[in-house]
Design an enzyme around this catalytic site. Structure first.
Site: not given
Ligand code: ARG
Length: 472
Positions: A32, A119, A164-165, A292, A294, A299, A326, A331, A334
């Site tokens: 990640s 975690n 309306t509509h 044009k 636009n 949009e 967890y 992961q 994000k």
């Molecule tokens: N990169 C992981 C996350 O964003 C955190 C690591 C936790 N990994 C694990 N094997 N317990 O969630």
């Protein structure tokens, strides 16, 4: 020293129990690092607070704690100056930072991860990032709300047809429409505030899932990071992503609102309407048709709103039926979170100036109000004030509309004899009552479109906005 480094915080340290390295395909699939760049600074700052607390609680020596903090601050500076090197062979930013720290300060770097797991670490950094992001979004939304209010003030008495509509219904003022948009915006602001409270809770100290076996002081860490609370339960602390789902649902609603506002801007600046004109600086041309102009920006915002709804669905289904605590699935929290807020903030950054620079064709809007019997309800309401039940009044007004259609005239042009032929209650004053200003000024209920009410509403709106600006 070299041996300590290698056996300590390199990627290998997580694989001590394995005879083999992680397959390179599995590593690149699971890493990640790229996404973690967004939370890297927040992660380092949380580590600084953690290392400080470890020293203060005598879990490590003060000397070691200071060395850790000093190394982490160096890393923070490198990141701020774009000098931090992102080596791709690490699973995530947490492992890379620990590795780099150990390179910088020596084997003491290996002490940083005492009483902590990735975690609780990753979710702490995500919360820190999101808290900052919510504050940034709040400021953007406030600017947008101010733009809406300024336009509402300038156009408080400008008549336009209300729909309306998608059919012309009754006259309203353009200021009233801007205030309607403002209401959506202020609800988004309130939701942001509410969500911030639930984001501002520190899970660090939950460990991997069960808490930690050292005498840590979670409140001390939380104070350094300006968290207002610490999480109650370690199992929940590491596995809860409600705050992400909630924040993205707020973003999805905010974008849905922008999509509606943009749709009205697109519609009202379209060729058949031509009520609005988007400023040249926020309009684009056609590669083929030289004439044009636009409303592409509006949009694009309208189009992007679906992506944020998609981010919400992705997050909700990510967590649905996920066993505590967890799981690595988390992961993926994000990417959707970052994307949702990037879209919302960038959309706000163009919508604010686009709204401020909108031009209005007041004559066309006025003319449109005079076509299409927008005052038919006023005819019925007039008869009600003269004592007729509304349903009978409605029928008479409908009959008069039919007569106008036949005569190809408007209700204001219809002679008094015809009014009287339909009801004895009609007098000369019907004409002032059904004039455009008569119609607008009659809508004096609280929250109604009468310019006097719109002006009062603007004063209240300003106060409400300034309360939100002040609130923390
Ligand atoms: N990169 C992981 C996350 O964003 C955190 C690591 C936790 N990994 C694990 N094997 N317990 O969630």
């Amino acid at each position: 020293m070299k041996k300590a480094l290698l056996s300590g915080t390199t990627k290998a340290s997580l694989r001590s129990r394995f005879a083999n390295d992680l397959d390179s395909r599995a590593l690149s699939f699971s890493s990640s690092l790229d996404i973690d760049k967004t939370i890297a600074l927040h992660d380092v700052r949380a580590s600084i607070a953690h290392a400080t607390m470890l020293g203060a609680c005598k879990i490590i020596t003060l000397k070691d704690s200071k060395q850790l903090v000093q190394g982490l601050k160096q890393i923070e500076t490198q990141m701020l100056h774009g000098e931090f090197v992102w080596e791709s062979e690490f699973e995530d930013v947490h492992m890379l930072v620990e590795h780099r720290l150990t390179q910088l300060v020596g084997p003491v770097g290996e002490r940083l991860h005492t009483a902590r797991s990735r975690n609780d670490q990753t979710v702490t950094a995500t919360r820190l990032w999101l808290r900052e992001c919510l504050d940034f979004t709040k400021a953007e939304l406030i600017e947008f709300a101010k733009a809406l209010l300024d336009q509402a003030r300038l156009e408080a008495s400008t008549p336009m047809p209300g729909l309306t509509h998608l059919q012309f219904a009754q006259p309203v003022t353009l200021g009233h429409l801007f205030l309607a948009w403002f209401e959506m915006c202020i609800r988004d602001l309130e939701r942001l505030q509410e969500t911030r409270k639930r984001v501002n809770v520190m899970p660090l100290g939950s460990g991997a899932l069960a808490g930690v076996s050292f005498p840590i002081n979670r409140k001390m860490t939380a104070k350094q990071l300006f968290f207002s609370e610490i999480s109650e339960n370690s199992l929940d602390g590491v596995s809860d992503r409600d705050f992400v789902i909630e924040a993205v649902s707020v973003a999805a609603l905010g974008m849905m609102h922008l999509s509606r506002i943009c749709e009205d801007i697109i519609l009202f600046s379209s060729t058949p309407f031509k009520f609005f004109e988007v400023s040249e600086t926020f309009a684009t041309g056609s590669s083929m048709m030289p004439q044009k102009k636009n409303p592409d920006i509006a949009e694009l915002v309208r189009g992007k709103s679906g992506m944020v709804a998609g981010n919400w669905v992705a997050l909700f289904t990510l967590m649905k039926a996920q066993s505590l605590t967890y799981n690595r699935d988390n992961q993926h929290d994000k990417k959707s979170l970052f994307e949702a807020f990037e879209i919302w903030n960038s959309s706000l950054s163009v919508c604010t100036p686009m709204v401020r620079l909108l031009l209005f064709n007041r004559e066309r809007m006025l003319h449109a109000c005079e076509q299409g019997f927008l005052n038919a309800t006023d005819v019925a309401d007039y008869l009600v004030t003269k004592g007729l039940p509304f349903r009978s009044a409605y029928q008479i007004a409908a009959q008069l509309v039919r007569e106008c259609e036949f005569k190809k005239c408007t209700l204001t042009e219809l002679p008094l004899e015809i009014y009287k032929a339909n009801s004895e209650l009609f007098q000369q004053d019907i004409y002032s009552r059904i004039s455009l200003h008569g119609s607008l000024n009659a809508r004096i209920s609280y929250g109604g479109t009468a310019p006097v009410r719109v002006k009062e509403a603007i004063i209240r709106a300003k106060k409400r906005l300034s309360q939100i600006v002040k609130a923390k």
